[in-house]
Design a protein around this motif. Structure first.
Motif, short mmCIF file in Angstrom:
data_model
loop_
_atom_site.label_atom_id
_atom_site.label_comp_id
_atom_site.label_asym_id
_atom_site.label_seq_id
_atom_site.Cartn_x
_atom_site.Cartn_y
_atom_site.Cartn_z
N GLU A 14 51.58 19.73 -52.55
CA GLU A 14 51.34 18.48 -51.83
C GLU A 14 52.65 17.73 -51.57
O GLU A 14 52.85 17.15 -50.50
N CYS A 15 53.53 17.75 -52.57
CA CYS A 15 54.84 17.12 -52.37
C CYS A 15 55.62 17.81 -51.26
O CYS A 15 56.22 17.16 -50.40
N ASN A 16 55.59 19.14 -51.26
CA ASN A 16 56.28 19.90 -50.22
C ASN A 16 55.68 19.63 -48.84
O ASN A 16 56.39 19.61 -47.83
N TYR A 17 54.37 19.41 -48.81
CA TYR A 17 53.73 19.08 -47.54
C TYR A 17 54.28 17.75 -47.00
O TYR A 17 54.61 17.63 -45.82
N MET A 18 54.39 16.76 -47.88
CA MET A 18 54.94 15.46 -47.45
C MET A 18 56.40 15.60 -47.03
O MET A 18 56.82 14.98 -46.05
N LEU A 19 57.15 16.39 -47.76
CA LEU A 19 58.56 16.60 -47.39
C LEU A 19 58.65 17.21 -45.99
O LEU A 19 59.51 16.84 -45.18
N GLY A 20 57.75 18.14 -45.69
CA GLY A 20 57.74 18.75 -44.37
C GLY A 20 57.41 17.74 -43.28
O GLY A 20 57.96 17.80 -42.18
N LEU A 21 56.52 16.79 -43.58
CA LEU A 21 56.15 15.77 -42.59
C LEU A 21 57.33 14.88 -42.21
O LEU A 21 57.39 14.37 -41.09
N VAL A 22 58.26 14.69 -43.15
CA VAL A 22 59.41 13.82 -42.85
C VAL A 22 60.66 14.64 -42.52
O VAL A 22 61.75 14.08 -42.40
N GLY A 23 60.50 15.95 -42.37
CA GLY A 23 61.62 16.79 -41.96
C GLY A 23 62.57 17.19 -43.06
O GLY A 23 63.73 17.51 -42.80
N LEU B 62 54.29 2.30 -44.50
CA LEU B 62 54.12 3.76 -44.48
C LEU B 62 52.65 4.11 -44.27
O LEU B 62 52.31 5.00 -43.48
N GLU B 63 51.76 3.42 -44.99
CA GLU B 63 50.33 3.70 -44.86
C GLU B 63 49.78 3.25 -43.50
O GLU B 63 48.73 3.73 -43.07
N GLN B 64 50.48 2.36 -42.85
CA GLN B 64 50.06 1.90 -41.52
C GLN B 64 50.55 2.84 -40.41
O GLN B 64 50.20 2.65 -39.24
N GLY B 65 51.35 3.82 -40.79
CA GLY B 65 51.84 4.77 -39.79
C GLY B 65 53.02 4.26 -38.99
O GLY B 65 53.30 4.77 -37.89
N ARG B 66 53.72 3.25 -39.54
CA ARG B 66 54.92 2.77 -38.84
C ARG B 66 55.96 3.90 -38.81
O ARG B 66 56.02 4.72 -39.73
N GLU C 20 50.28 11.30 -39.63
CA GLU C 20 49.77 12.26 -40.62
C GLU C 20 50.17 11.84 -42.03
O GLU C 20 49.38 11.94 -42.97
N LEU C 21 51.41 11.35 -42.19
CA LEU C 21 51.87 10.89 -43.49
C LEU C 21 51.03 9.70 -43.96
O LEU C 21 50.63 9.62 -45.13
N ALA C 22 50.74 8.78 -43.04
CA ALA C 22 49.94 7.60 -43.38
C ALA C 22 48.56 8.00 -43.89
O ALA C 22 48.10 7.51 -44.93
N GLY C 23 47.91 8.90 -43.18
CA GLY C 23 46.59 9.33 -43.59
C GLY C 23 46.61 10.07 -44.92
O GLY C 23 45.71 9.89 -45.76
N PHE C 24 47.63 10.88 -45.12
CA PHE C 24 47.75 11.63 -46.36
C PHE C 24 47.94 10.68 -47.55
O PHE C 24 47.30 10.84 -48.60
N LEU C 25 48.81 9.69 -47.39
CA LEU C 25 49.05 8.73 -48.47
C LEU C 25 47.78 7.96 -48.81
O LEU C 25 47.46 7.74 -49.99
N ARG C 26 47.04 7.54 -47.80
CA ARG C 26 45.82 6.76 -48.06
C ARG C 26 44.80 7.58 -48.83
O ARG C 26 44.18 7.09 -49.78
N THR C 27 44.58 8.82 -48.40
CA THR C 27 43.57 9.64 -49.08
C THR C 27 43.99 9.98 -50.50
O THR C 27 43.16 10.00 -51.42
N VAL D 147 60.18 10.21 -51.03
CA VAL D 147 59.01 11.08 -50.94
C VAL D 147 58.68 11.69 -52.30
O VAL D 147 57.52 11.71 -52.73
N VAL D 148 59.70 12.17 -53.00
CA VAL D 148 59.47 12.75 -54.32
C VAL D 148 58.94 11.70 -55.29
O VAL D 148 58.05 11.96 -56.10
N ALA D 149 59.47 10.47 -55.19
CA ALA D 149 59.00 9.38 -56.05
C ALA D 149 57.53 9.04 -55.75
O ALA D 149 56.74 8.80 -56.66
#
Length: 276
Positions: A80-89, A54-58, A5-12, A67-69
């Motif tokens: 959106e930043c908080n969404y990414m933070l949630g994806l990485v716990g 990261l974009e490859q979903g490794r 999910e993080l990979a797809g989010f970063l790409r878009t 994440v904040v950077a």
């Protein structure tokens, strides 16, 4: 950690950002829609190889700082930043502190005629209140602004009418909530309050040292009002979006003694307003 999910989010999100949006030169004709991977990596301060993975979903687990950077590099919103933070716990970013009361909350206060309500910030400072709150807790306007703090009242013994047992439970819940906001020690106001209460109250210092985490949403508060007598109130706290403020209001179940007492307080408040 949801790597896919993080990979797809970063790409878009990378494809959405135009170079001019982040102060980069278009550089002539570009085959890549949005930013190049190396541009995102450079702006975020990470290696290109790391960002590609990261974009490859490794299954990497980027730190909160990374994440904040990345969020800054991609011009992401706080949500959106908080969404990414949630994806990485990781916990969400703390809402910004504001000295001004949210306009929507003020409008709501003015329309709540039947129940006591007030607006608090993350430090438990009282920022605004309605007439029913005045009827319940007294004339807040007469109290200096710097002293309108419910935590100070609680740990200095000024929370009148609260039983010792309830005061202990309230204190424990409020301290856990104060730490649970995630604003300490970065927020200067919260840090100063913690330092002052730790010096002035051994009880607060002991509770703070326990490092308990909690978020106050609903509490029961039993108190003795000088006019209405014994009250058993349900205290609800609602977060005001995009701020560190919360709306706190007191209710009682219909048909109960406390519900009837609140109606009496409302009638008294109306009479006093008419007599002014």
């Amino acid at each position: 950690m949801n790597a896919a999910e993080l990979a797809g989010f970063l790409r878009t999100r990378r494809a959405r950002v135009q170079p001019m949006d982040v102060g980069l030169d278009e550089g002539g004709r570009r085959q890549t829609r949005g930013l190049r991977r190396e541009e995102v990596a450079g702006r975020a301060g990470v290696s290109v190889d790391y960002y590609i993975r990261l974009e490859q979903g490794r299954r990497l687990r980027p730190s909160r700082q990374v994440v904040v950077a990345l969020a800054r590099a991609l011009n992401l919103s706080t949500d959106e930043c908080n969404y990414m933070l949630g994806l990485v716990g990781e916990a969400a970013l703390a809402a910004p502190s504001s000295p001004a009361t949210h306009a929507g909350a003020l409008r709501l206060l003015s329309q709540l005629d039947d129940i006591p309500a007030m607006v608090l910030n993350s430090r438990y400072d009282i920022l605004a209140w309605n007439r029913m709150a005045t009827a319940l807790v007294g004339d807040l306007e007469s109290i200096p602004k710097a002293e309108r703090n419910t935590l100070r009242w609680l740990f200095s013994g000024q929370a009148g009418g609260v039983s010792p047992q309830d005061r202990v439970q309230l204190g424990r819940g409020c301290v856990a909530d104060l730490r649970g906001t995630g604003r300490y020690p970065d927020d200067p106001g919260v840090r100063q309050l913690v330092q002052e209460l730790s010096r002035e109250s051994g009880e607060f210092a002991a509770l703070w040292a326990r490092h308990e985490i909690g978020v106050n949403r609903t509490m029961t508060k039993r108190t003795v009002h000088p006019v209405a007598g014994f009250l058993e109130l349900t205290c609800e706290l609602l977060t005001i979006p995009e701020s560190d403020q919360r709306l706190m209001f007191y209710t009682a179940a219909p048909g109960t003694v406390t519900h009837r007492a609140l109606r009496t307080l409302r009638e008294t408040a109306v009479e006093e307003r008419l007599n002014c």
